[in-house]
Scaffold this motif. Structure first.
Motif: not given
Length: 500
Positions: A79-81, A344-348, A350-364, A367-372
């Motif tokens: 995600x672009x900063x 680093x892909x894992x942290x990217x 999560x950073x994207x999830x924070x920027x999109x202000x996802x809830x904890x369930x949405x973030x999980x 994660x499962x969709x993109x980097x599991x």
């Protein structure tokens, strides 16, 4: 097979040569690791590592592989900063008091007709200013009253307000400033004593200052106990530990290496626990039969603590750090660079999830969709590398750590509230690491729990963005006379919530 069989002899020599090459590589890694530790940068940023790797003057056949890997299309686009618009000239905080200074015009008559000019407005500009600390003596006079009409009336006098150090030389504010300067600003007591002598002309011994600090620690111990009770009602806790030298007064002349164990919940308070050792009994005693999610690094002392239903989660930042260390000691190691990039892909994500202000369930779910699947690729790569690298090499240690921790690392895809790393806990340890370089050690083993209580409050106020000076001045006076039920309402979290 004949002992002089040339094929067998050649095979034996090849094995010896391979072993010698691996040994040389291992020794070179140890040498470079020492140099990096002594002189190298502390950054773990991947881009810095790639630039160092590609700009390195040491030729190597794997540089092309590394460059190709850096161009590899990631499974998840980074995600672009967000680039914030430049705010222009900084506006000073509205919470700061304003002191106006009017600069009058030198000319107050009209140049044309000579009549007196009138003020039609002001051109305003603001500057940040400061009034140096001004020490003064507060003289407190309490009224004494008696009846003039009879001899039986008793003399009455206004009571003194509760103080942190009863009958002490210093006011509550001076005591609090001493504590904050030491444990929030890392200013040792001998420097504070020198400042008092320079600014106020007052010689106060370090023993007196230390007495003030220990009094505050004694008062805050029940608060820290209440914070621990609140913490153990949480379902998710991060833990870490760090060394703290302690004077033992046993005539050896050497400090004992004790430990401060830290337990905290993201977004909430953190509690420090002083222990003379680094054994399992520390977390066992603190956690008791607690059964939540505990996130730590790979230190073995956390194994088997808590209740039977406790879930132990690992830290991806620690796993990544091992591979970063492998790159630092062997810049031609394309496998280590690739593993850093994969992690680093894992942290990217999560950073994207924070920027999109996802809830904890949405973030999980994100994660499962993109980097599991990406995480499983990391495991498979580690399995392959384990069979071809020296276990004691930097890369071998990184692979071994990741595989040993894999069941715990994998659990970040099972629990919504869990962070990818234990970095929040590590960040709470940094003030201690800075502080102990200045105040050197804890004065005694008995002082350890008091220091831990102070650090618990200071660090929790920092996390909660609560004004630590206001908190201590409000809570400390008369704290030893309060009931435990009242103390429970005075933790930094509850105090901040009550203030709104």
């Amino acid at each position: 097979m004949s002992p002089l069989d040339p094929q067998a002899h050649i095979a034996s020599l090849e094995r010896e040569l391979a072993w010698a090459n691996l040994k040389i590589q291992s020794l070179m890694e140890e040498l470079r690791q020492f140099r990096v530790k002594l002189l190298g940068p502390k950054s773990e940023t991947l881009n810095d590592l790639q630039l160092e790797l590609l700009a390195d003057q040491e030729p190597g056949a794997t540089l092309d592989e590394v460059e190709a890997e850096t161009q590899r299309a990631p499974l998840v686009a980074a995600p672009a900063r967000e680039r914030k618009a430049h705010p222009g000239r900084q506006r000073l905080s509205e919470n700061l008091p304003r002191v106006e200074e009017i600069v009058c015009c030198a000319e107050q008559t009209c140049r044309q007709c000579g009549a007196e000019t009138a003020v039609i407005g002001y051109d305003e500009s603001e500057q940040l200013d400061v009034v140096p600390a001004r020490h003064f003596v507060r003289v407190i006079k309490r009224e004494k009253r008696a009846c003039r009409c009879c001899e039986k009336g008793a003399v009455t006098m206004a009571p003194l307000a509760s103080r942190i150090v009863e009958k002490g030389l210093a006011s509550d504010r001076v005591v609090v400033e001493t504590v904050v300067a030491k444990y929030a600003d890392h200013l040792p007591l001998y420097r504070q004593a020198a400042i008092l002598e320079r600014e106020a002309g007052l010689e106060i011994g370090r023993a007196t200052l230390d007495g003030w600090v220990m009094r505050v620690g004694e008062l805050l111990q029940p608060v820290a106990a209440a914070m621990r009770s609140d913490l153990l009602r949480a379902s998710y806790v991060q833990a870490d530990e760090t060394i703290v030298p302690v004077q033992m007064h046993d005539k050896r002349g050497a400090d004992h290496q004790a430990y401060l164990w830290q337990y905290g919940k993201p977004g909430g308070e953190t509690v420090f626990d002083f222990q003379l050792g680094r054994g399992r009994e520390g977390p066992q005693k603190f956690l008791g039969r607690w059964e939540g999610i505990l996130q730590t690094d790979g230190y073995q002392a956390y194994e088997g603590v808590g209740g039977p239903k406790l879930v132990h989660v690992g830290c991806w930042a620690h796993a990544r750090r091992k591979f970063v260390d492998a790159v630092k000691v062997n810049r031609d190691d394309a496998a280590a660079v690739r593993m850093v990039m994969l992690m680093d892909g894992l942290f990217l994500v999560d950073r994207d999830a924070r920027q999109k202000q996802m809830t904890a369930e949405e973030r999980l779910a994100w994660r499962r969709q993109h980097v599991e699947a990406w995480a499983e690729e990391i495991r498979q790569e580690c399995v392959k590398l384990a069979s071809i690298v020296l276990p004691k090499s930097a890369l071998g240690k990184a692979v071994g750590y990741t595989l040993n921790q894999w069941p715990k690392l994998r659990r970040v895809f099972d629990h919504a509230e869990v962070e990818l790393s234990n970095n929040l806990a590590e960040n709470s340890m940094r003030p201690i690491a800075i502080g102990r370089k200045n105040w050197l050690h804890v004065g005694s083993a008995k002082a350890g729990p008091k220091v831990a209580a102070i650090l618990s409050v200071v660090e929790s106020c920092r996390r909660l963005r609560a004004p630590v000076r206001e908190y201590l001045l409000d809570v400390l006076p008369g704290l030893d006379g309060r009931k435990l039920s009242e103390v429970a309402r005075l933790t930094p979290a509850n105090w901040s919530a009550a203030r709104g």
